[in-house]
Design a protein around this motif. Structure first.
Motif, PDB file in Angstrom:
ATOM      1  N   TYR A 175       3.528  -1.270  -3.674  1.00  0.00           N
ATOM      2  CA  TYR A 175       3.509  -1.809  -5.034  1.00  0.00           C
ATOM      3  C   TYR A 175       2.098  -2.235  -5.434  1.00  0.00           C
ATOM      4  N   PRO A 182       7.487  -6.127  -8.660  1.00  0.00           N
ATOM      5  CA  PRO A 182       8.225  -5.146  -7.847  1.00  0.00           C
ATOM      6  C   PRO A 182       9.725  -5.160  -8.089  1.00  0.00           C
ATOM      7  N   LYS A 189      12.681   1.706  -6.490  1.00  0.00           N
ATOM      8  CA  LYS A 189      12.224   1.910  -5.125  1.00  0.00           C
ATOM      9  C   LYS A 189      12.888   3.154  -4.561  1.00  0.00           C
ATOM     10  N   THR A 244       7.879   1.124  -3.697  1.00  0.00           N
ATOM     11  CA  THR A 244       7.972   1.185  -5.153  1.00  0.00           C
ATOM     12  C   THR A 244       7.278   2.436  -5.657  1.00  0.00           C
ATOM     13  N   GLY A 299       7.893   2.018 -11.957  1.00  0.00           N
ATOM     14  CA  GLY A 299       7.920   0.662 -12.472  1.00  0.00           C
ATOM     15  C   GLY A 299       8.138   0.615 -13.967  1.00  0.00           C
TER      16      GLY A 299
END
Length: 712
Positions: free
Chosen positions: A261, A300, A305, A324, A327
C-alpha cells in the motif's frame, strides 16, 4: 585412475570425507606403493583433472603404458577377497558400480576396457574407451589421439590444460622422477617442475577470486533487479487494475500488505499531484488542479486487496501474500463543490441545498433542501475519474442545468439516528494503559408519525426523540482518575533569589497532588502549614505596614495567587480571599491572593459533580498550577475595570544597617468580573472583587536630607 565429478568447476573441493582404512589383503610388495598412490594421487589429482599441463611431448608415452597399468591393478583387485568391502568403504556416491578413488577394473573380456564408476559418464559409446587404447589407436599421432578425450572432461578452456593441482614428488610406484603417481602420468610431473606447480596454484587462486567476484556481481544484479521488478509490479497495478496471484521467488516475501500500500500510495499520490485539467463552461475556462483539492489515495481499508504473490514457506507450503492493488480516491468534497459553484456563478448559477437534520437534547429537526442551477456534481466527478484512469489531459466540458435537491429520506434518517443505550467501560492493556469507551444515549422516534408529518408538506419538521440514558456514563467512570485538564495558569519569578524561590517551591510541593471530592473545601494555611525554619522555610521579602520587610516564608503568596487564578478559570467557588496591601509584579491587580499564618487564608470549594486534583510544577523561573477533573464544558476568566489610581510620595528616614531604599509604585482601585462560558458560549458575567491597593511610597535612607525635607 582416481574418480572425479565432472559436474564441479575448477577449484571446487571434491575431497572425500574421512573413513577408516579398510582391512584389505594385498600383496606385500605392492601395499606401500598403492597407499602412496591412493593418498597422494587421489587427493591431488581428484580435484582438478582437466587442468593437466600441456605436456604434449610426454603424452605418447603416457598413453602407451595406460593399458598395462590398468591390467596390472585390475588383476590385483580381482584377486582380493575383501575387494567389495573396500569399494563400499570408499565410495561416497550411491552409484551402482561402488567405484571411488582407485584404478578402474577391466572386464575379463578383451574388448571391455571401459572404466567403471564416475569415469563411465565420459564415454557415451561402449567402444570409445577400447578404441582409445586399441593397437590401432596407439599407432595414431599422440596429439590427435589425446586432445579429443581431454575435451570431454575439461570444463574450462584453461591455458595450462591442467585440471587440479601438482602432485608432490617422492619415490613412488614409478621408481624415478614423478614418483607418487602411476607411470602413465609420471612424465607430467618431474622433480624440476616447480615453476609449473607454482603457476598452476597461482592460476587456481586467480580463478577462485574471479569466481567470487563474479558471484558478488551476479547477486547484486539480481537484488537490484528484484527491487525494480517489485516497484514496477505495484505501480502497474494502479487503481483501475486487478490481477490473479503471481508466483514469485521467496526473496520478494517482504512485500506485505502495508508495504504494498505504501508503494502504491507513493506512486499514485505523486502522479495525482501533477494532474491539471481545464474545465470548459460555454467558452469560460477554469483550471482544476487535483493537488488544490487534496486528491490522494485513500487508506488501505478503502482499497481492494488481491492475492497477488505466492511464495514457498520453509516447509514447502504455499503462502499467499495479500496486498493492495486497487484503491479509492479521497479528496476535499467541500472545496470541489465550491469550485463548481464559483464556475457556475459566472453564468448565473445558484447552489443546490440538500436536506439536513440536527439533534439538540430530545428534539430532531429536519430541514428540506432546495433546487439549484449549476453544474452537475456527479457528472463532473465521472468525467474527472475517466480522465485520471485513462491518463488523459482532455478538457472537461460541463454545462449548466437545474440540479434537483433530493427528497427527505426519513427512513435513512431513522437508520442513522436510532441507537440503543450502552454503558461506558474501560480496558487496560498489558502495559497498564487504560482506554475508555464512551457511553451512548439511546435514541428512537415514531417513524410512521414522522413520515405522515413530512408527507403533509412544509420545509421544516420537528420530531420528539425518546432518550434512554446509560447506567454508567463516561464521566462517572473516569471521575476517580481526574483525567481532564480543566484549568491552568502560570506566573514568573526571579530564580536568582534563592530564599524566595525555595519558599514558593516548598509551598507548591505541599499542595501538589491533593484531591478534593465534590463539596470539599480547600484551605491554603491548613495544607501548607506554619512557615517556620524548622519546616524548611527561609527569610525573604514580605509586605509590611510601611512597605517591605524580611520574614520566614516570603514568596509563598505567589503560590497562593497562582492557585487562586487557576481556581477562577476552573469556575470553583471561592469562600475566602484577600488581596495584597500593594500591587504585585507577577500578576494583575485583582487576581492575587495574600496569605498570612493565622491572619489571611485562601479557601475554595469543589463545586463540580466529580473530584478534582490540584497539581503544581516549579521549573526555572516559572510556577504552574493545573487543576484536573472531569470535563464539563465550563470555563471562566477575569474581566477588569480600573476605577481609581493613587500616587505615591517620598519618605526620608535615617540610615539604618541592613535597610535599603524602597522603590515606589502606584496604588489602585480595581473591579474584577468573572465571565463564565459553556462550550464557548457566554453564560454569565458577575462581579468577583472590588480591591484597593495602597501606593507604595518611595523610602530613602539617608543621613543628609535635601533642602526643605524632613525625616518621617
Amino acid at each position: 585412475m582416481a574418480a572425479f565429478n565432472g559436474g564441479f568447476g575448477a577449484g571446487d573441493d571434491m575431497r572425500r570425507p574421512y573413513r577408516p582404512n579398510p582391512q584389505v589383503s594385498r600383496k606385500p610388495h605392492l601395499q606401500d606403493n598403492y597407499d602412496d598412490f591412493d593418498d597422494d594421487f587421489d587427493d591431488d589429482f581428484d580435484d582438478d583433472f582437466d587442468e593437466l599441463p600441456q605436456r604434449r611431448s610426454a603424452a605418447s608415452s603416457a598413453v602407451s603404458t595406460a593399458e598395462s597399468y590398468m591390467n596390472r591393478y585390475a588383476k590385483l583387485y580381482r584377486d582380493d577377497d575383501d575387494d567389495d568391502d573396500f569399494d563400499d568403504d570408499f565410495d561416497d556416491d550411491d552409484d551402482d558400480d561402488g567405484y571411488y578413488g582407485r584404478p578402474a577394473q577391466r572386464s575379463s573380456s578383451a574388448r571391455s576396457s571401459k572404466p567403471s564408476g564416475r569415469f563411465s559418464d565420459g564415454f557415451d559409446d561402449d567402444d570409445d574407451f577400447d578404441e582409445m587404447f586399441s593397437p590401432r589407436a596407439r599407432k595414431q599421432p599422440v596429439r590427435a589421439q589425446s586432445r579429443p578425450r581431454r575435451d570431454e572432461f575439461d570444463d574450462f578452456d584453461d591455458d595450462d590444460g591442467y585440471y587440479g593441482r601438482a602432485t608432490i614428488s617422492d619415490n613412488g610406484m614409478s621408481g624415478g622422477k614423478g614418483g607418487g603417481v602411476p607411470a602413465v602420468f609420471a612424465a607430467y610431473f618431474n622433480d624440476d617442475d616447480d615453476m609449473m606447480e607454482t603457476r598452476s596454484k597461482k592460476n587456481r587462486s586467480t580463478t577462485q577470486m574471479q569466481r567470487k567476484t563474479r558471484n558478488i556481481i551476479i547477486t547484486a544484479a539480481l537484488s537490484i533487479t528484484a527491487v525494480f521488478c517489485i516497484t514496477a509490479l505495484v505501480v502497474y497495478f494502479s487503481t483501475m487494475r486487478v490481477t490473479q496471484p503471481l508466483a514469485v521467488n521467496s526473496a520478494l516475501a517482504s512485500l506485505d500488505e502495508q508495504s504494498s500500500y505504501s508503494m502504491l500510495k507513493y506512486s499514485v499520490d505523486d502522479e495525482l499531484a501533477t494532474k491539471t485539467y481545464t474545465i470548459n463552461l460555454d467558452g469560460v475556462t477554469s483550471t482544476f488542479r487535483l493537488t488544490d483539492y487534496d486528491f490522494r489515495l485513500a487508506s488501505p481499508t478503502e482499497g481492494k486487496k488481491d492475492k497477488l504473490i505466492e511464495i514457498s514457506g520453509a516447509d514447502g507450503e504455499t503462502i499467499t501474500q495479500t496486498i493492495t492493488t486497487e484503491g479509492k480516491f479521497t479528496f476535499n468534497e467541500t472545496l470541489v463543490k465550491e469550485f463548481l459553484q464559483n464556475v457556475a456563478a459566472s453564468k448565473g448559477g445558484t447552489p443546490m441545498i440538500e436536506p439536513v437534520y440536527t439533534i439538540k437534547n430530545d428534539q430532531l429537526t429536519i430541514t428540506d433542501g432546495s433546487d439549484g442551477y449549476g453544474i452537475d456534481y456527479n457528472h463532473f466527478l465521472s468525467e474527472l475519474y475517466n480522465r485520471i484512469a485513462n491518463d488523459s489531459a482532455d478538457p472537461i466540458n460541463v454545462t449548466m442545468q437545474t440540479t434537483v435537491a433530493p427528497e427527505v429520506d426519513i427512513d435513512a434518517i431513522y437508520a442513522e439516528v436510532k441507537c440503543f443505550a450502552s454503558d461506558a467501560y474501560s480496558t487496560t492493556d498489558a502495559a497498564g494503559n487504560k482506554t475508555y469507551v464512551p457511553d451512548v444515549v439511546g435514541k428512537d422516534f415514531d417513524l410512521e408519525a414522522a413520515r405522515r408529518q413530512i408527507s403533509a408538506g412544509g420545509t421544516s419538521w420537528t420530531v420528539t426523540l425518546t432518550l434512554t440514558q446509560p447506567k454508567v456514563t463516561l464521566k462517572e467512570l473516569r471521575a476517580p482518575d481526574c483525567p481532564d485538564l480543566l484549568a491552568e495558569f502560570s506566573s514568573n519569578f526571579n530564580a536568582a533569589n534563592k530564599a524566595r524561590s525555595q519558599n514558593l517551591a516548598l509551598a507548591a510541593s505541599l499542595i501538589n497532588g491533593m484531591v478534593l471530592q465534590p463539596g470539599e473545601e480547600f484551605s491554603y494555611n491548613d495544607v501548607v502549614g506554619e512557615r517556620t525554619p524548622e519546616r524548611g522555610f527561609c527569610k525573604a521579602t514580605v509586605y509590611s505596614g510601611e512597605g517591605t520587610d524580611e520574614d520566614y516564608g516570603g514568596g509563598i503568596c505567589q503560590t497562593s495567587s497562582t492557585l487562586y487564578y487557576t481556581a477562577i478559570k476552573c469556575n470553583l467557588e471561592i469562600t475566602e480571599r484577600t488581596n495584597h496591601r500593594y500591587t504585585v509584579a507577577y500578576q494583575d491587580a485583582g487576581t492575587d491572593a495574600t496569605v498570612s499564618w493565622g491572619v489571611y487564608d485562601l479557601k475554595f470549594k469543589n463545586n463540580k459533580e466529580y473530584p478534582i486534583k490540584i497539581c503544581f510544577t516549579v521549573k526555572g523561573g516559572t510556577i504552574t498550577c493545573q487543576i484536573y477533573g472531569t470535563e464539563d464544558g465550563i470555563t471562566a476568566y477575569f474581566g477588569f475595570l480600573e476605577m481609581e489610581v493613587y500616587n505615591w510620595t517620598t519618605i526620608y528616614k535615617k540610615a539604618q544597617p541592613g535597610k535599603n531604599n524602597q522603590a515606589p509604585q502606584l496604588g489602585k482601585k480595581v473591579k474584577t468580573y468573572r465571565i463564565v462560558e459553556l462550550y464557548g458560549e457566554r453564560q454569565s458575567k458577575t462581579v468577583e472583587n472590588v480591591d484597593t491597593y495602597l501606593p507604595l511610597n518611595k523610602i530613602v535612607y539617608t543621613d543628609s536630607l535635601p533642602p526643605g525635607a524632613s525625616y518621617s
